[in-house]
Design a protein around this motif. Structure first.
Motif, PDB file in Angstrom:
ATOM      1  N   ILE A  47      -0.829  -6.659   4.421  1.00 47.93           N
ATOM      2  CA  ILE A  47      -0.418  -5.056   4.105  1.00 47.93           C
ATOM      3  C   ILE A  47       0.218  -4.983   4.358  1.00 47.93           C
ATOM      4  CG2 ILE A  47      -1.794  -3.101   4.330  1.00 47.93           C
ATOM      5  CD1 ILE A  47      -4.043  -4.424   4.726  1.00 47.93           C
TER       6      ILE A  47
ATOM      7  N   TYR B 258       0.992  -0.980  -0.124  1.00 45.84           N
ATOM      8  CA  TYR B 258      -0.395   0.069  -0.018  1.00 45.84           C
ATOM      9  C   TYR B 258       0.665   1.636   0.092  1.00 45.84           C
ATOM     10  CZ  TYR B 258      -3.298   3.897   1.732  1.00 45.84           C
ATOM     11  OH  TYR B 258      -3.737   4.713   2.456  1.00 45.84           O
TER      12      TYR B 258
ATOM     13  N   TYR C 274      -5.968   2.691   4.008  1.00 49.97           N
ATOM     14  CA  TYR C 274      -5.940   1.589   4.563  1.00 49.97           C
ATOM     15  C   TYR C 274      -7.764   0.116   4.972  1.00 49.97           C
ATOM     16  CZ  TYR C 274      -4.303  -1.237   8.139  1.00 49.97           C
ATOM     17  OH  TYR C 274      -3.912  -2.836   9.389  1.00 49.97           O
TER      18      TYR C 274
ATOM     19  N   ILE D  61       1.931  -0.474   4.514  1.00 49.19           N
ATOM     20  CA  ILE D  61       2.115   0.019   4.101  1.00 49.19           C
ATOM     21  C   ILE D  61       3.574   1.259   3.797  1.00 49.19           C
ATOM     22  CG2 ILE D  61       2.315   0.987   6.693  1.00 49.19           C
ATOM     23  CD1 ILE D  61       0.018   3.012   5.827  1.00 49.19           C
TER      24      ILE D  61
ATOM     25  N   LEU E 241      -8.635  -1.493   1.625  1.00 53.54           N
ATOM     26  CA  LEU E 241      -8.181  -2.483   1.755  1.00 53.54           C
ATOM     27  C   LEU E 241      -8.625  -3.907   2.739  1.00 53.54           C
ATOM     28  CD1 LEU E 241      -4.325  -1.375   1.354  1.00 53.54           C
ATOM     29  CD2 LEU E 241      -6.023  -2.037  -0.687  1.00 53.54           C
TER      30      LEU E 241
END
Length: 378
Positions: free
Chosen positions: A142, A69, A129, A144, A132
């Motif tokens: 994930i 992400y 976020y 980030i 997702l």
């Protein structure tokens, strides 16, 4: 951005940059250009670009092993995610074909300053976020990430998830009800913009090597908090003074009052301003595994290294990848400018895949619960 206007910068970095990058007749675009897809989620209004295997529905992303992400940079005032497309296409290819990992990238779009000042960027990063998670992607899968201003916004968003940002006057409570939402499994920060009000030595020492200098940084930070330097402002003189002009002295001068200086020093605005007596905030906010990439010759070097020290003191495991002789955002722009990856002295870091290989090892070995095999040797 040091001497141009915001409008001029946006003319270079923005939708046009994405189109130009997508139209390049290079190998990676020919092979993987079709992996890109722009989306807008009707429910959350989150917009962005997926780089993922073609033929798979957006809702099938929950089947990916890792979702990267990414929050783009651009000094909070423009979108520099266009030039980064080549790097991410290469990363997606490497992860899927070499590492055998179902891997995708989601680049979120967020509104820009000064029209939309703080806290718009971290708020929309946090909404990305949420998006997702809404797709059914496990937080542990994930990673980030963000570069420059996007790295700042990513950290700030995580801090708001940990402790909601409240502005009673504006009726804001960003991060409300997210304290119990698990944080991402990992984070990779690329030259994060930190230290808004500091006179760090690297800002002077490295100005001749870096394309992001003190002038650019102060213009970006002021725009971010809603006080852009205008052509008619006396503050514009800072952009044409000696490179050794002290930032603290500039901020103490008219027209920047105490309230402006105070918001620049707010930890939500500048995560490096978390008090040393409250480092648990960093530990609560950041994933257990963090990687930071930065350049030895970038102006933000000292501020990045200071934040890494704070995070490590808080108990966060940080793997650093500092490239000798490199400037700001080197891992992204090494794929944009011919031979930009070559620095002196010679070493393994002159391999254009050095960042990709190390990031891939960090991500895959974290997924497998192993110690990351990252080549940090110089």
């Amino acid at each position: 951005m040091s001497y141009g206007t915001i409008e001029q910068v946006r003319a270079i970095h923005g939708p046009l940059a994405y189109k130009i990058n997508a139209a390049k007749p290079d190998r990676i675009n020919k092979e993987y250009g079709q992996w890109r897809r722009e989306v807008k989620d009707a429910q959350t209004a989150v917009e962005g670009t997926w780089i993922a295997r073609p033929g798979t529905a957006e809702t099938e992303r929950k089947g990916d092993d890792i979702v990267f992400y990414f929050v783009h940079g651009g000094g909070f005032v423009c979108d520099t995610g266009g030039p980064a497309q080549t790097f991410f296409l290469e990363l997606v290819k490497y992860m899927n074909e070499v590492k055998g990992v179902k891997f995708s990238v989601f680049q979120v779009q967020y509104v820009l300053a000064p029209e939309h000042p703080f806290p718009a960027a971290p708020f929309e990063a946090l909404e990305g976020y949420r998006y997702l998670l809404k797709l059914g992607i496990e937080p542990s899968r994930i990673c980030i990430s963000g570069d420059s201003a996007g790295g700042n916004a990513a950290i700030s968003a995580l801090m708001m998830r940990s402790r909601p940002y409240i502005d009673a006057e504006k009726g804001l409570n960003i991060g409300e009800h997210m304290e119990d939402v698990p944080k991402p499994g990992s984070s990779i920060l690329i030259s994060p913009y930190l230290g808004f009000t500091r006179d760090s030595p690297s800002r002077v020492e490295n100005e001749k090597y870096d394309f992001v200098d003190a002038h650019c940084l102060i213009a970006a930070s002021l725009a971010y908090v809603g006080h852009p330097v205008s052509p008619h402002s006396s503050a514009l003189s800072f952009l044409f003074t000696s490179r050794k002009t002290k930032l603290s002295a500039f901020l103490s001068s008219s027209p920047y009052d105490k309230s402006t200086r105070a918001i620049l020093a707010n930890p939500y605005v500048d995560p490096s301003m978390v008090p040393e007596t409250d480092l648990d905030w960093i530990k609560d906010a950041m994933p257990e595994r963090v990687m930071v990439l930065w350049g030895e010759k970038e102006c933000l070097r000292d501020d990045i290294e200071r934040w890494i020290g704070m995070a490590e003191s808080a108990g966060v495991k940080v793997i650093g990848l500092k490239k000798p002789g490199a400037a700001h955002d080197w891992c992204l722009y090494d794929w944009v400018l011919p031979n930009a990856h070559i620095v002196f002295p010679d070493g393994p870091f002159n391999d254009p895949y050095w960042a990709i290989k190390n990031m891939a090892n960090f991500l895959v070995e974290g997924m497998n619960g192993k110690k990351a095999d990252v080549d940090t040797k110089l």
